[in-house]
Design a protein around this motif. Structure first.
Motif, short mmCIF file in Angstrom:
data_model
loop_
_atom_site.label_atom_id
_atom_site.label_comp_id
_atom_site.label_asym_id
_atom_site.label_seq_id
_atom_site.Cartn_x
_atom_site.Cartn_y
_atom_site.Cartn_z
N ASP A 147 0.53 -1.22 -0.23
CA ASP A 147 0.15 0.11 -0.35
C ASP A 147 0.65 1.09 0.02
O ASP A 147 0.33 2.22 -0.50
CB ASP A 147 -0.84 0.29 1.36
N SER A 148 2.09 1.22 -0.60
CA SER A 148 3.19 2.21 0.23
C SER A 148 3.01 2.96 -0.89
O SER A 148 2.79 2.46 -2.60
CB SER A 148 4.53 1.98 0.53
N VAL A 149 3.00 3.89 -1.10
CA VAL A 149 2.86 5.03 -2.57
C VAL A 149 4.11 4.93 -3.05
O VAL A 149 4.02 4.96 -4.48
CB VAL A 149 3.21 7.00 -1.53
N ASN A 150 5.53 4.27 -2.50
CA ASN A 150 6.70 3.97 -3.54
C ASN A 150 6.16 2.90 -3.78
O ASN A 150 6.18 2.61 -5.78
CB ASN A 150 7.65 4.06 -2.50
N CYS A 151 5.16 2.42 -3.59
CA CYS A 151 4.76 0.82 -4.53
C CYS A 151 3.93 1.51 -5.44
O CYS A 151 4.34 1.12 -6.52
CB CYS A 151 4.46 -0.65 -3.99
N ILE A 152 2.83 2.30 -5.09
CA ILE A 152 2.14 2.58 -6.42
C ILE A 152 2.25 3.31 -7.06
O ILE A 152 1.54 2.98 -8.44
CB ILE A 152 0.75 3.59 -5.47
N ARG A 153 3.45 4.11 -6.88
CA ARG A 153 4.20 4.59 -8.30
C ARG A 153 4.68 4.08 -8.77
O ARG A 153 5.75 4.47 -10.12
CB ARG A 153 4.64 6.15 -7.55
N GLU A 154 5.39 2.98 -8.93
CA GLU A 154 6.44 2.34 -9.62
C GLU A 154 5.85 1.90 -10.96
O GLU A 154 4.98 1.60 -10.92
CB GLU A 154 6.52 0.61 -9.06
N PRO A 155 6.65 2.38 -11.97
CA PRO A 155 5.62 1.80 -13.23
C PRO A 155 5.79 -0.13 -13.69
O PRO A 155 4.19 0.19 -14.71
CB PRO A 155 7.35 2.36 -14.20
N PHE A 156 6.11 -0.24 -12.77
CA PHE A 156 5.79 -1.86 -13.26
C PHE A 156 4.11 -1.42 -12.43
O PHE A 156 3.15 -2.67 -13.29
CB PHE A 156 6.78 -2.96 -12.60
N ILE A 157 3.83 -1.34 -11.32
CA ILE A 157 2.62 -1.57 -11.16
C ILE A 157 1.78 -1.12 -11.76
O ILE A 157 0.15 -1.44 -11.69
CB ILE A 157 2.36 -1.40 -9.53
N GLY A 158 1.65 0.42 -12.17
CA GLY A 158 0.86 1.06 -12.42
C GLY A 158 0.74 0.31 -13.83
O GLY A 158 -0.55 0.31 -14.06
N GLU A 159 1.53 0.00 -14.40
CA GLU A 159 1.27 -0.92 -16.42
C GLU A 159 0.89 -1.84 -15.36
O GLU A 159 -0.64 -2.42 -16.01
CB GLU A 159 2.65 -1.51 -16.56
N LEU A 160 0.44 -2.57 -14.74
CA LEU A 160 0.03 -4.05 -14.28
C LEU A 160 -2.09 -3.28 -14.14
O LEU A 160 -2.71 -3.95 -14.72
CB LEU A 160 0.18 -4.73 -13.10
N TYR A 161 -1.69 -2.50 -12.88
CA TYR A 161 -2.92 -2.23 -12.29
C TYR A 161 -3.65 -2.29 -13.95
O TYR A 161 -5.19 -1.44 -13.79
CB TYR A 161 -3.18 -0.59 -11.88
N SER A 162 -3.34 -1.09 -14.93
CA SER A 162 -3.44 -0.33 -16.08
C SER A 162 -4.21 -1.06 -16.85
O SER A 162 -5.31 -1.86 -17.83
CB SER A 162 -2.93 0.64 -16.89
N ARG A 163 -3.05 -2.41 -17.50
CA ARG A 163 -3.67 -3.81 -17.95
C ARG A 163 -4.48 -4.26 -17.66
O ARG A 163 -6.10 -5.46 -18.08
CB ARG A 163 -2.82 -4.55 -18.43
N VAL A 164 -4.72 -4.13 -16.46
CA VAL A 164 -6.23 -5.84 -15.22
C VAL A 164 -7.51 -4.97 -15.24
O VAL A 164 -8.59 -5.57 -16.26
CB VAL A 164 -5.88 -5.87 -13.68
N SER A 165 -6.90 -3.15 -15.74
CA SER A 165 -8.25 -2.42 -15.74
C SER A 165 -8.91 -2.51 -17.10
O SER A 165 -9.97 -2.35 -17.15
CB SER A 165 -8.12 -1.09 -15.65
N ARG A 166 -8.42 -2.55 -18.20
CA ARG A 166 -8.76 -2.55 -19.58
C ARG A 166 -9.42 -3.93 -19.71
O ARG A 166 -10.77 -3.92 -20.23
CB ARG A 166 -7.54 -2.28 -20.32
N LEU A 167 -8.80 -4.85 -18.96
CA LEU A 167 -8.79 -6.22 -18.98
C LEU A 167 -10.78 -6.62 -18.42
O LEU A 167 -11.33 -7.11 -19.21
CB LEU A 167 -8.10 -7.63 -19.09
N LEU A 168 -10.67 -6.13 -17.18
CA LEU A 168 -12.27 -6.06 -17.07
C LEU A 168 -12.47 -5.09 -16.93
O LEU A 168 -14.19 -5.11 -16.52
CB LEU A 168 -11.58 -6.40 -15.70
N GLN A 169 -12.55 -3.93 -17.36
CA GLN A 169 -13.44 -2.85 -17.37
C GLN A 169 -13.50 -2.41 -16.36
O GLN A 169 -15.10 -2.03 -16.35
CB GLN A 169 -14.30 -3.04 -18.90
N LEU A 170 -13.01 -2.38 -15.24
CA LEU A 170 -13.50 -1.81 -14.41
C LEU A 170 -12.03 -0.55 -13.48
O LEU A 170 -10.32 -0.89 -14.14
CB LEU A 170 -12.89 -2.52 -13.21
N PRO A 171 -12.23 0.75 -12.85
CA PRO A 171 -10.94 1.15 -12.76
C PRO A 171 -9.99 0.37 -11.67
O PRO A 171 -10.49 0.12 -11.07
CB PRO A 171 -11.91 3.04 -12.15
#
Length: 177
Positions: A1-25
């Motif tokens: 849950d740390s801000v540093n983790c959430i700001r990691e490019p890998f985590i951002g890309e992972l969230y973005s891909r899952v968001s597109r796949l599931l069509q959920l924010p």
């Protein structure tokens, strides 16, 4: 849950891909959780949705709704064991398979951990998302040879991260000590 983790490019890309796949924010996602199993390690039978039955529920979880989906990523290939097994119907007698000794659940589906594979399952019934899906009971079988790395993203019905956006880290109930 740390801000540093959430700001990691890998985590951002992972969230973005899952968001597109599931069509959920991504605000509906809990923080990604990484797991690591060495030989002999496992996780017992469980369901990922438990917040509705908690004696003292987390208010943010109640507002966000239940964990309706689980997205699970295999980050390594396990040489032997480490499968994710999903339950079938309860049985009257114990199973002969030693990996399930003493358990009254039998595997309906078993997924072998292979690097790059992802699985998605529903934690709540499709016809009533207030009711837990019985078939979502699962276990991580013991790793026999190799190492298992995996990652989980739990998806809620509503904005799980909205309280954090407005309260900030210092006020978030999940960060209270």
């Amino acid at each position: 849950d740390s801000v540093n983790c959430i700001r990691e490019p890998f985590i951002g890309e992972l969230y973005s891909r899952v968001s597109r796949l599931l069509q959920l924010p991504p605000r509906n996602f809990e923080s990604v959780e990484f797991v690591h199993y060495q030989p002999g390690q496992h996780y017992t039978w469980h369901r990922d949705e438990f917040s509705w039955n908690a004696k003292k529920p987390d208010p943010a979880t109640v507002l966000a709704g239940p964990r309706i989906l689980t997205m699970f990523f295999y980050l390594s290939t396990v040489e032997e064991g480490g499968e994710t097994a999903f339950a079938g119907a309860p049985h009257e007698s114990k199973l002969a398979d030693s990996r399930f000794s003493g358990k009254r659940l039998s595997p309906r589906v078993m997924v072998k951990p292979v690097k790059g594979k992802a699985i998605l399952w529903a934690n709540m019934r499709g016809d009533d998302w207030h009711e837990s899906e019985p078939g979502s009971s699962h276990t991580a079988l013991p790793v026999m040879r190799g190492i298992k790395w995996a990652a989980t993203i739990w998806v809620h019905a509503n904005g799980f991260r909205i309280p954090e956006q407005y309260a900030g880290r210092e006020c978030s109930i999940r960060y209270a000590r």
